[in-house]
Design an enzyme around this catalytic site. Sequence first.
Site, mmCIF file in Angstrom:
data_model
loop_
_atom_site.group_PDB
_atom_site.id
_atom_site.type_symbol
_atom_site.label_atom_id
_atom_site.label_comp_id
_atom_site.label_asym_id
_atom_site.label_seq_id
_atom_site.Cartn_x
_atom_site.Cartn_y
_atom_site.Cartn_z
ATOM 1 N N GLY A 138 34.283 12.135 32.388
ATOM 2 C CA GLY A 138 34.687 11.123 33.466
ATOM 3 C C GLY A 138 34.990 12.010 34.633
ATOM 4 O O GLY A 138 35.395 12.985 34.778
ATOM 5 N N GLY A 191 40.065 12.445 38.389
ATOM 6 C CA GLY A 191 41.054 11.200 38.644
ATOM 7 C C GLY A 191 40.583 10.164 37.755
ATOM 8 O O GLY A 191 41.233 9.075 38.061
ATOM 9 N N GLY A 211 41.745 9.865 34.732
ATOM 10 C CA GLY A 211 42.754 9.472 33.930
ATOM 11 C C GLY A 211 42.712 10.310 32.607
ATOM 12 O O GLY A 211 43.284 9.989 31.731
ATOM 13 N N LYS A 212 41.820 11.328 32.592
ATOM 14 C CA LYS A 212 41.485 12.067 31.444
ATOM 15 C C LYS A 212 42.770 12.705 30.940
ATOM 16 O O LYS A 212 43.292 12.563 29.744
ATOM 17 C CB LYS A 212 40.399 13.107 31.599
ATOM 18 C CG LYS A 212 38.895 12.402 31.645
ATOM 19 C CD LYS A 212 37.959 13.458 31.937
ATOM 20 C CE LYS A 212 38.202 14.164 33.524
ATOM 21 N NZ LYS A 212 37.200 14.732 34.245
ATOM 22 N N GLU A 244 39.368 20.549 29.251
ATOM 23 C CA GLU A 244 38.345 21.523 29.795
ATOM 24 C C GLU A 244 38.611 22.919 29.510
ATOM 25 O O GLU A 244 39.099 23.650 30.267
ATOM 26 C CB GLU A 244 38.582 21.112 31.416
ATOM 27 C CG GLU A 244 38.359 19.767 31.792
ATOM 28 C CD GLU A 244 38.101 19.532 33.301
ATOM 29 O OE1 GLU A 244 38.170 20.714 33.832
ATOM 30 O OE2 GLU A 244 38.406 18.341 33.741
#
Lengths: 286, 249, 334
Positions: B36, B39, B41-42, B172
Amino acid sequence: MLTILFDGIAYGMLLFVIACGLAVTLGLMNFVNLAHGAFAMLGGYCAYVLVNVYGVPFFASLPVAFMFAAMIGLLAERTLYVHFYNRSHLEQVLFTIGLVFMTSAVVDYFLGSQQRFINLPAYLQGRFDFFGVGIGKYRLLIILVCALILIVLQLILGYTRFGSRLRAAVDDQRIARGLGINVNWVFALTFAVGCGLAGLGGALGAEILSLEPHFPLKFMIYFLIVVSVGGTSSITGPFLASILLGIGDVAGKYYAPRYGGFVIYTIMIVVLVLRPQGLFARGTSK
Amino acid sequence: MNALETIGLEKRFGGIVPTNDVNLKVREGARHALIGPNGAGKTTLINLLTGVLKPSKGRVKLGGTDITNLKPHQRVARGISRTFQINQLFGELSPLEAIALVIGEREKLGTRFWRAFGSDEKIVGEAIALAKQFGLADVLGERTSSLPYGKQRQLEIALAIAGKPRLLLLDEPAAGVPEAERHEILETVAALPKDVTVLLIEHDMDIVFGFADRISVLVDGKLFVEGEPKEIENDPRVRAVYLGERTDD
Amino acid sequence: MNTGNTVQDSVTALKKKRAWHWLEYVFWLAAAASVFLLPSQHALLTQIAIWSLFALSLDLLLGYAGIVSLGHAAYFGFGAYVAALFAINFTGEPITGLIVAGIAAGLLGLATSLLVLRGTDLTRLMVTLGIALVMYEIANQMSWLTGGADGLTGMPVNPVLGIFPIYFRPANSYAYVLIVCFVLFFVAKRIVHSPFGYSLRAIKGNPLRASSIGIPNNLRLIAVYTIAASYAGIAGALLAQTTPVVSLTYIDFQRSADVLLMLIIGGTGYLYGGVVGSALFLVAQKFIGNITPQYWEFWIGFALVVIALFARDRGVFSIFERILGALRNDKAKP
């Protein structure tokens, strides 16, 4: 009864004037300044020396006490405090306790360890009767002066450029810097004014708070209570906390002299545990 | 069988809704990726899964059991392990100490206060073996804070894997790692046994398509679309979201 | 590249960390020798030993778990009063008194830890301070039990285990204090080098990561807070047993501040900081404090400011740091 209420309000007002500077440093700049009371003491002694030794009129000594404490505050902020803004709370605690010890020792050395009283003008002594309530003239003066300060503070914070800069600097330092606000200068000035007010409070309250070299340590917890219980999201929180603490303390000393301190400290712990943001803080995020 | 399932998960901060009615299902043994734009919301979602944040609404299920009310450390005991987008390490400890600590806690030996730390040969042996896998053998005894960033990144992941999770959440993992070393990091993760379910949160498309067998796209706190990598790659809406974002940058 | 060797090295380094350093042997032997060699200094040495133990208990909190306390004297004073009252009402046998005081202070620590650990570190500061103030007020007000401002006297001190008299025998009493300190240092060393001790370091270093590798942060902190409170209580009991009167100064803010200062002077996180700090502090107090009390207060304040300014690398104490660096075993890279 009402006299106690009245005395309590006067006492609370004093606590507020002294502690409101701490609300800014502790609450907004997140700096644990345990030495705040030292500036109040310096203001008190400044007024004492002026009035008692040099015969300066009491009223004239108040602005001098303010300036004296403010200048020393500014000096201390620029030379010492500034190194501690980004340090851990432990280091700030050690540093400010150290300052308290040094100030107390210096005052003790030069002015002696006994309690000092400022010679009040005759017209401020005594009480008068107001619908059956005994009103101390001196305490009435304290309330009036402190109320005036409160109003001026609200106006400055709410309506002046400096006020909005301070709020911006506190909300987000980085953005404030980006907007061209000299954050360091705003903090320094705020710190100085906070110290000045403490000094003024110390001078004004020398009679009630008992002026002696260990004043900063003795009242440290009171100032901390005002700030931590009142919260720091506004000026009203610490103000209400001061008044409550003042009334509670005076009433406690009168009705239950043995348990006063105990009750106040216990309430502080309970409030801190239940409402870590302060009793009067509005529900903030998280 | 789903390793992880969220039911109507929602998180509000005042007027902001970083997680909005998310129904995510991650199959057992999957290499699932959650992608996504910035920002989306991950990270909030990860924090809800690990228990760092409490959801405003909805449930989280791990292997069929409801874990919504469990604290972070209790969820770890149930088999959730995570890495952080920004390294969260123990700067004062050495990699060997940190990994051995994780293994000890996993084996419920963390309350032993009389036995010396590192005297358990089995734990130390396992820690060394794991460190070797992650290329940390040559810096085992050094202070973590003095290690180069690449090694710290490896340790970040090694710590999560040392917990022998059933579900591994990678936030990440390749962030800040130079191109050349990225594959090294993900190869170790890809080589994990199939009974470990992996949920990868990632921004970088190349990594995601090389790794995942299932992809969910999160946009503005909502699950936008879900499917096989092929489907996602060819989905015009996903492209629009990403292209739109890139022009913003 | 010989990775096999570095792996082996790091395992040995790990073992070495928990092993006793030769300086520690020297230190304890010297301490034992001082019982016989320095009879004129036993009073001072006893003080140093007790303060060291008190500072050690704070080190467990601050140096290993990262909890700053401004009110650690609460547990010290509580232990002292418990020991004195226990001796007056039950038995004057010192070891029993220590155990009772340790358990009582530990229970107080357990109960108050629930308050202390709730907030951020700023509220923690305030709450620890508040707890000590409340304890002070209680001790002050319950004068029928504690003697209030006059202090509590008349505490019987029987021979240790019924065989070793310490009452008004400075050498014996110093030896007794030293042995208690040694045992508790030994235990503390085991604890901080155990998996439990490492989990505390992890919580101190990074609480977020600690909880996400499965460490129940709060339970561990409650445990160490309880242990530290118990240690402080035993230190208080020792002082009560070796001085004629238990007074409110056992529990006042000055004591909390002094112990924090001693620990900071000596350095945190290697157990012996309190020994170094209290020795320096008390010896300096003996010399400077003799001139005038104001001088002492001023220089203590000055020391605090300087230490705070340079605390990162321990500034003027870097000389000590270098000597003790070996002790701590964070030797330069191999």
